[in-house]
Design a protein around this motif. Structure first.
Motif, PDB file in Angstrom:
ATOM      1  N   UNK A  36      14.648 -50.558  -1.353  1.00  0.00           N
ATOM      2  CA  UNK A  36      13.614 -48.871  -2.036  1.00  0.00           C
ATOM      3  C   UNK A  36      12.681 -49.354  -2.607  1.00  0.00           C
ATOM      4  N   UNK A  37      13.470 -50.085  -3.824  1.00  0.00           N
ATOM      5  CA  UNK A  37      12.769 -50.640  -4.632  1.00  0.00           C
ATOM      6  C   UNK A  37      11.329 -51.872  -4.301  1.00  0.00           C
ATOM      7  N   UNK A  38      12.475 -52.351  -3.994  1.00  0.00           N
ATOM      8  CA  UNK A  38      10.701 -53.932  -2.786  1.00  0.00           C
ATOM      9  C   UNK A  38       9.664 -53.380  -2.564  1.00  0.00           C
ATOM     10  N   UNK A  39      10.291 -52.839  -1.615  1.00  0.00           N
ATOM     11  CA  UNK A  39       8.926 -51.494  -0.422  1.00  0.00           C
ATOM     12  C   UNK A  39       7.625 -50.935  -1.715  1.00  0.00           C
TER      13      UNK A  39
ATOM     14  N   UNK B 291       2.462 -50.002  -9.686  1.00  0.00           N
ATOM     15  CA  UNK B 291       3.283 -50.859  -9.618  1.00  0.00           C
ATOM     16  C   UNK B 291       3.723 -51.490 -10.606  1.00  0.00           C
ATOM     17  N   UNK B 292       2.829 -52.437 -10.765  1.00  0.00           N
ATOM     18  CA  UNK B 292       2.898 -53.486 -11.972  1.00  0.00           C
ATOM     19  C   UNK B 292       2.968 -52.364 -12.960  1.00  0.00           C
ATOM     20  N   UNK B 293       2.301 -51.569 -13.638  1.00  0.00           N
ATOM     21  CA  UNK B 293       2.725 -51.015 -14.520  1.00  0.00           C
ATOM     22  C   UNK B 293       4.491 -51.262 -14.699  1.00  0.00           C
ATOM     23  N   UNK B 294       4.008 -49.586 -13.822  1.00  0.00           N
ATOM     24  CA  UNK B 294       5.593 -49.477 -14.071  1.00  0.00           C
ATOM     25  C   UNK B 294       6.497 -50.127 -13.830  1.00  0.00           C
ATOM     26  N   UNK B 295       6.823 -51.384 -13.361  1.00  0.00           N
ATOM     27  CA  UNK B 295       7.146 -52.456 -12.994  1.00  0.00           C
ATOM     28  C   UNK B 295       7.795 -53.109 -14.844  1.00  0.00           C
ATOM     29  N   UNK B 296       6.511 -53.680 -15.428  1.00  0.00           N
ATOM     30  CA  UNK B 296       5.996 -53.668 -16.588  1.00  0.00           C
ATOM     31  C   UNK B 296       6.861 -52.715 -17.703  1.00  0.00           C
ATOM     32  N   UNK B 297       6.748 -52.242 -17.884  1.00  0.00           N
ATOM     33  CA  UNK B 297       7.237 -50.900 -18.816  1.00  0.00           C
ATOM     34  C   UNK B 297       8.555 -51.046 -18.265  1.00  0.00           C
TER      35      UNK B 297
ATOM     36  N   UNK C  30       8.190 -45.714   3.222  1.00  0.00           N
ATOM     37  CA  UNK C  30       8.077 -46.823   2.412  1.00  0.00           C
ATOM     38  C   UNK C  30       7.496 -47.718   2.841  1.00  0.00           C
ATOM     39  N   UNK C  31       7.388 -47.191   3.942  1.00  0.00           N
ATOM     40  CA  UNK C  31       6.597 -48.478   5.346  1.00  0.00           C
ATOM     41  C   UNK C  31       5.065 -48.484   4.953  1.00  0.00           C
ATOM     42  N   UNK C  32       4.462 -47.429   4.509  1.00  0.00           N
ATOM     43  CA  UNK C  32       3.411 -47.043   3.954  1.00  0.00           C
ATOM     44  C   UNK C  32       3.177 -47.292   3.408  1.00  0.00           C
ATOM     45  N   UNK C  33       4.443 -47.426   2.054  1.00  0.00           N
ATOM     46  CA  UNK C  33       4.059 -47.639   0.791  1.00  0.00           C
ATOM     47  C   UNK C  33       4.146 -49.176   0.614  1.00  0.00           C
ATOM     48  N   UNK C  34       4.673 -49.888   1.597  1.00  0.00           N
ATOM     49  CA  UNK C  34       5.317 -51.545   1.505  1.00  0.00           C
ATOM     50  C   UNK C  34       2.782 -51.836   2.404  1.00  0.00           C
ATOM     51  N   UNK C  35       2.303 -51.082   2.276  1.00  0.00           N
ATOM     52  CA  UNK C  35       1.141 -51.780   2.627  1.00  0.00           C
ATOM     53  C   UNK C  35       0.606 -51.840   1.484  1.00  0.00           C
ATOM     54  N   UNK C  36       0.401 -50.935   0.301  1.00  0.00           N
ATOM     55  CA  UNK C  36      -0.212 -51.192  -1.329  1.00  0.00           C
ATOM     56  C   UNK C  36      -0.613 -50.231  -0.553  1.00  0.00           C
ATOM     57  N   UNK C  37      -1.119 -49.960  -2.473  1.00  0.00           N
ATOM     58  CA  UNK C  37      -1.269 -48.785  -2.888  1.00  0.00           C
ATOM     59  C   UNK C  37      -2.508 -47.688  -2.314  1.00  0.00           C
ATOM     60  N   UNK C  38      -3.609 -48.757  -1.838  1.00  0.00           N
ATOM     61  CA  UNK C  38      -4.895 -47.864  -1.278  1.00  0.00           C
ATOM     62  C   UNK C  38      -4.646 -47.632   0.047  1.00  0.00           C
TER      63      UNK C  38
ATOM     64  N   UNK D 201      -1.389 -46.732   1.658  1.00  0.00           N
ATOM     65  CA  UNK D 201      -0.885 -45.730   2.076  1.00  0.00           C
ATOM     66  C   UNK D 201      -1.283 -44.485   1.132  1.00  0.00           C
ATOM     67  N   UNK D 202      -2.817 -44.618   0.284  1.00  0.00           N
ATOM     68  CA  UNK D 202      -3.476 -43.337  -0.245  1.00  0.00           C
ATOM     69  C   UNK D 202      -3.994 -42.396   1.158  1.00  0.00           C
ATOM     70  N   UNK D 203      -4.448 -43.451   1.716  1.00  0.00           N
ATOM     71  CA  UNK D 203      -5.508 -43.035   2.787  1.00  0.00           C
ATOM     72  C   UNK D 203      -4.527 -43.146   3.984  1.00  0.00           C
ATOM     73  N   UNK D 204      -3.582 -43.248   4.154  1.00  0.00           N
ATOM     74  CA  UNK D 204      -2.612 -42.514   5.298  1.00  0.00           C
ATOM     75  C   UNK D 204      -1.817 -41.557   4.777  1.00  0.00           C
ATOM     76  N   UNK D 205      -2.334 -40.569   3.557  1.00  0.00           N
ATOM     77  CA  UNK D 205      -1.351 -39.426   3.672  1.00  0.00           C
ATOM     78  C   UNK D 205      -0.935 -39.447   2.433  1.00  0.00           C
ATOM     79  N   UNK D 206       0.197 -40.295   1.855  1.00  0.00           N
ATOM     80  CA  UNK D 206       1.411 -40.432   0.709  1.00  0.00           C
ATOM     81  C   UNK D 206       0.423 -40.155  -0.508  1.00  0.00           C
ATOM     82  N   UNK D 207       0.914 -39.075  -1.257  1.00  0.00           N
ATOM     83  CA  UNK D 207       0.651 -38.595  -2.589  1.00  0.00           C
ATOM     84  C   UNK D 207       1.633 -39.721  -3.424  1.00  0.00           C
ATOM     85  N   UNK D 208       1.022 -40.829  -3.195  1.00  0.00           N
ATOM     86  CA  UNK D 208       2.033 -41.907  -4.159  1.00  0.00           C
ATOM     87  C   UNK D 208       2.807 -41.958  -5.171  1.00  0.00           C
ATOM     88  N   UNK D 209       1.105 -41.578  -6.580  1.00  0.00           N
ATOM     89  CA  UNK D 209       2.474 -41.346  -7.809  1.00  0.00           C
ATOM     90  C   UNK D 209       3.489 -40.351  -7.579  1.00  0.00           C
ATOM     91  N   UNK D 210       3.186 -38.770  -6.889  1.00  0.00           N
ATOM     92  CA  UNK D 210       4.422 -37.996  -6.888  1.00  0.00           C
ATOM     93  C   UNK D 210       5.858 -39.059  -5.840  1.00  0.00           C
TER      94      UNK D 210
END
Lengths: 363, 365
Positions: free
Chosen positions: A105-108, A175-181, A245-253, A255-264
């Protein structure tokens, strides 16, 4: 005709598709068979006349509810298997499966091959809690003794998770800021751990280090229910989320355009993972390697569709930890995490070398 | 400004000038950051001379330092503590900070991964394996060496093995950046598990020694170590800085690099070798000091962005200043002193969180 040259004929495609499915089924079967084999091997007691076949027989009879005459050879063997070997084996299976699915889950979610369940600092928080109990004798709760370490570790693990959830609402969370945090938090806790460990005496340092390395010794039936319930519920949710998760691993943009509320969605995943990992880690200590490597191993073989990677990597993680536990059991001094990386890393290395582009991994 | 009709050309001119001005002032600002961090590092260098077990004030210590340089007569005891103990330690701190930060910046750039650091390819686990071989088992890889030099030589040799393996694999297989990282992970786990076997079977006293080596400390810095560290760090940093435009292309991705006529894989492997040598030289003397290699470049990135022409010097200056300040605190923290790595992460961790939360725009996509 042009397509034929590129190997994209209808038959070729069909064949490839069947190959891909076959590969998934074979891998899953191998893992499950391996788990069954190693459960048997772990249950193998020292009683004479009780071989591997008899061991399975005893387990089967116990499940069916058949009892042996009291104080007979098989009765003793049954007691040994049920009270000592089985909790051990089940703990290995649960821990391996949970860490592996959290790693997937984390990696995707982070779109980062270096991410693992410990990337958010959960492990160092847990470690800090446990080491507080071991070195300083401080308990964060009213529980004392062996369970004091466990509760301390669990509470410690929740601190980084809550901190990240709290901070995530205040910043734009990539994802980058999250991981750095997460990295910053884990560095902070690690420094506290190191501080406690270098200021203590050598013997306490050793027992604290042993906790840090992680081990499955001393697992009993008491610790299993929590681990099992959390893992089963958690992994069921992950499987339900796997297409997202599959959609998320395509990248944030994307995922958003495919209708995922990325942050939540990310927040949900983080909380889920934090609870699962904390439940495991507080009982076993920091078992590394599985969470990072098991998903990669699976992905290298079957590709990166999370609907399949999630369940199969659970099986693979369970098998890895169980096998390592069996080997560690033979050399009683060496912790299971160490054995696992000694054996697992050459295997991982070979898989990387052997992996061809046909396996369909995203790398 | 100009009226609506016929003002188009002037407007374009204006904006072009505006862009140019903005670009220049941006670059000036970046240069100012570099200068500020350099000044901070220089100030910290003199400050740290005044701290330690031996009781001497900052101004006196700086006086002793300059007297020694100018050849003036000094009290031998003062001279020993300032010139022979504190100056090498301070220089060591500067070099470690600068070198590891630059190494981290290059690794993050090469692999386009914010989690990459100098130790991603397993250098630290190799070095630790070499050190434990000597500390716990008393084995020397190179014959005819004894004493503390064995640990240094052992860890240097072992720390280069993971990189060698990766370079070898990359030569025969077409490794993507991710595959390289994964290979690094595999090698790292293998090495660290061997080390862990030694650690858990060792008696608790030697285990504590080995653990201390892993945490890393600057307290054993001597003048003999400085020339090697200085030459390697300065040389490799300079080489990397002069090739920063090539490194910038790498950041755009392998495909883009190819269209610009650069061989991305070649650059990646060669920078990896350079970075590994630099890291190995630095940490074999001090133990694996963490944190700065990962966080130093990120802080620099937040100030000057990801352009390597500015990122490399800023990382170096910030890393040097940060580690030397942390080491000063480490010296103040007690008679035995906390390890510098602990101080770095204890203070740097929260600081980094604060910077991350405060930043408006992420330096990483």
């Amino acid at each position: 005709m042009e397509y034929e040259e590129e190997g994209l004929t209808r038959d070729g495609l069909k064949e490839e598709y069947h190959h891909a499915i076959a590969r998934k089924i074979i891998l899953l079967t191998v893992c499950v068979l391996g788990i069954v084999l190693f459960v048997g091997l772990l249950s193998l007691s020292n009683y004479e006349g009780v071989g591997l076949k008899e061991t399975y027989e005893i387990i089967w009879n116990h499940i069916l509810g058949n009892e042996y005459p009291s104080k007979s050879l098989f009765w003793w063997a049954d007691r040994y298997i049920w009270n000592t070997a089985f909790p051990h084996a089940l703990a290995a299976i649960i821990a391996g499966a949970a860490l592996a699915i959290c790693g997937t889950m984390m990696q995707s979610m982070m779109v980062n091959p270096l991410a693992d369940p410990y990337s958010t600092g959960i492990s160092s928080g847990a470690c800090f809690g446990a080491i507080c109990a071991i070195v300083v004798g401080v308990s964060f709760s009213s529980v004392t003794g062996e369970m004091g370490i466990v509760t301390n570790a669990f509470i410690g693990a929740m601190v980084p998770a809550l901190l990240i959830v709290f901070l995530a609402q205040r910043i734009h969370m990539t994802p980058a800021t999250l991981i750095l945090l997460g990295t910053a938090i884990s560095y902070f806790f690690n420094s506290m751990i190191t501080y406690l460990m270098v200021t203590t005496d050598a013997d306490t340092l050793q027992s604290a280090y042993m906790w840090q390395v992680g081990s499955l010794d001393g697992m009993s039936w008491d610790s299993l229910p929590i681990m099992a319930v959390v893992t089963v519920i958690g992994s069921a949710i992950v499987m339900l989320l796997s297409s997202k998760l599959n959609v998320m691993s395509l990248g944030e943009n994307s995922a958003i355009s495919l209708g995922v509320d990325v942050e939540r969605f990310r927040l949900l995943c983080l909380v889920l993972m934090a609870v699962m990992t904390a439940a495991i880690v507080s009982f076993t200590g920091i078992i590394g390697f599985i969470g990072l490597v098991a998903p990669h191993m699976v992905r290298l073989v079957i590709g990166s569709d999370n609907r399949f990677v999630a369940p199969i990597s659970m099986a693979a993680g369970a098998l890895l930890l169980l096998a390592a536990d069996y080997i560690a059991f033979q050399f009683s001094d060496i912790p299971v995490g160490v054995v696992m990386s000694v054996i697992g890393s050459p295997v991982f290395f070979l898989i990387i070398l052997w992996q061809t582009r046909k396996a369909g991994a995203i790398y | 400004m100009a009226d609506e009709k016929g003002g188009g050309d002037i407007l374009i001119e204006d904006t072009r000038d505006g862009f140019r001005d903005e670009y220049r002032s941006m670059n000036r600002r970046k240069a100012m950051f570099i200068l500020a961090f350099l000044l901070l590092a220089a100030g910290a260098f003199f400050l740290t001379l005044g701290f330690g077990i031996y009781d001497i004030g900052v101004t006196d210590a700086v006086g002793v330092f300059f007297d020694h340089l100018l050849g003036n007569p000094i009290d031998p005891k003062d001279d020993y503590y300032v010139w022979d103990v504190r100056v090498p330690r301070a220089i060591g701190a500067l070099l470690i900070g600068a070198g590891l930060s630059v190494a981290g910046a290059i690794m993050q750039n090469d692999f386009k991964n914010p989690l990459a650091e100098p130790y991603t390819m397993g250098i630290s686990s190799g070095a630790f394996l070499g050190a434990t071989l000597n500390i716990i088992l008393g084995i020397s890889i190179v014959p005819f060496i004894s004493g503390t030099a064995t640990t240094v030589v052992n860890s240097f040799i072992c720390s280069l093995i993971p990189t060698a393996i990766i370079v070898l694999v990359a030569k025969y297989r077409n490794l993507t950046p991710t595959a390289m990282i994964l290979t690094g992970i595999a090698v790292m786990f293998l090495f660290s598990s061997i080390t862990q076997i030694m650690m858990v079977t060792a008696p608790s006293e030697t285990m504590a020694d080995a653990y201390e080596w892993r945490v890393g400390s600057l307290s054993s810095m001597q003048w003999e170590y400085i020339p090697v560290m200085l030459i390697v760090t300065v040389l490799i940093t300079a080489v990397l800085w002069f090739s920063s435009s090539k490194l910038n292309v790498m950041y755009a991705g392998d495909r883009a690099a190819q269209t610009f006529g650069e061989n991305a894989r070649g650059i990646r492997v060669s920078t990896l070798v350079l970075v590994s040598v630099m890291t190995a030289v630095l940490i074999c003397f001090t133990g694996t000091i963490g944190f700065i290699g990962l966080v130093g470049p990120h802080v620099a990135r937040i100030f000057v962005g990801s352009d390597n022409r500015y990122l490399i010097p800023t990382s170096a200056a910030f890393g040097a200043a940060f580690v030397i300040l942390a080491d000063t605190l480490a010296k103040v923290s007690g008679p035995n002193g906390l390890p510098v790595g602990v101080i770095c992460s204890m203070i740097g961790g929260p600081l980094f969180i604060w910077i991350l939360v405060r930043q408006r725009k992420s330096a990483w996509i």
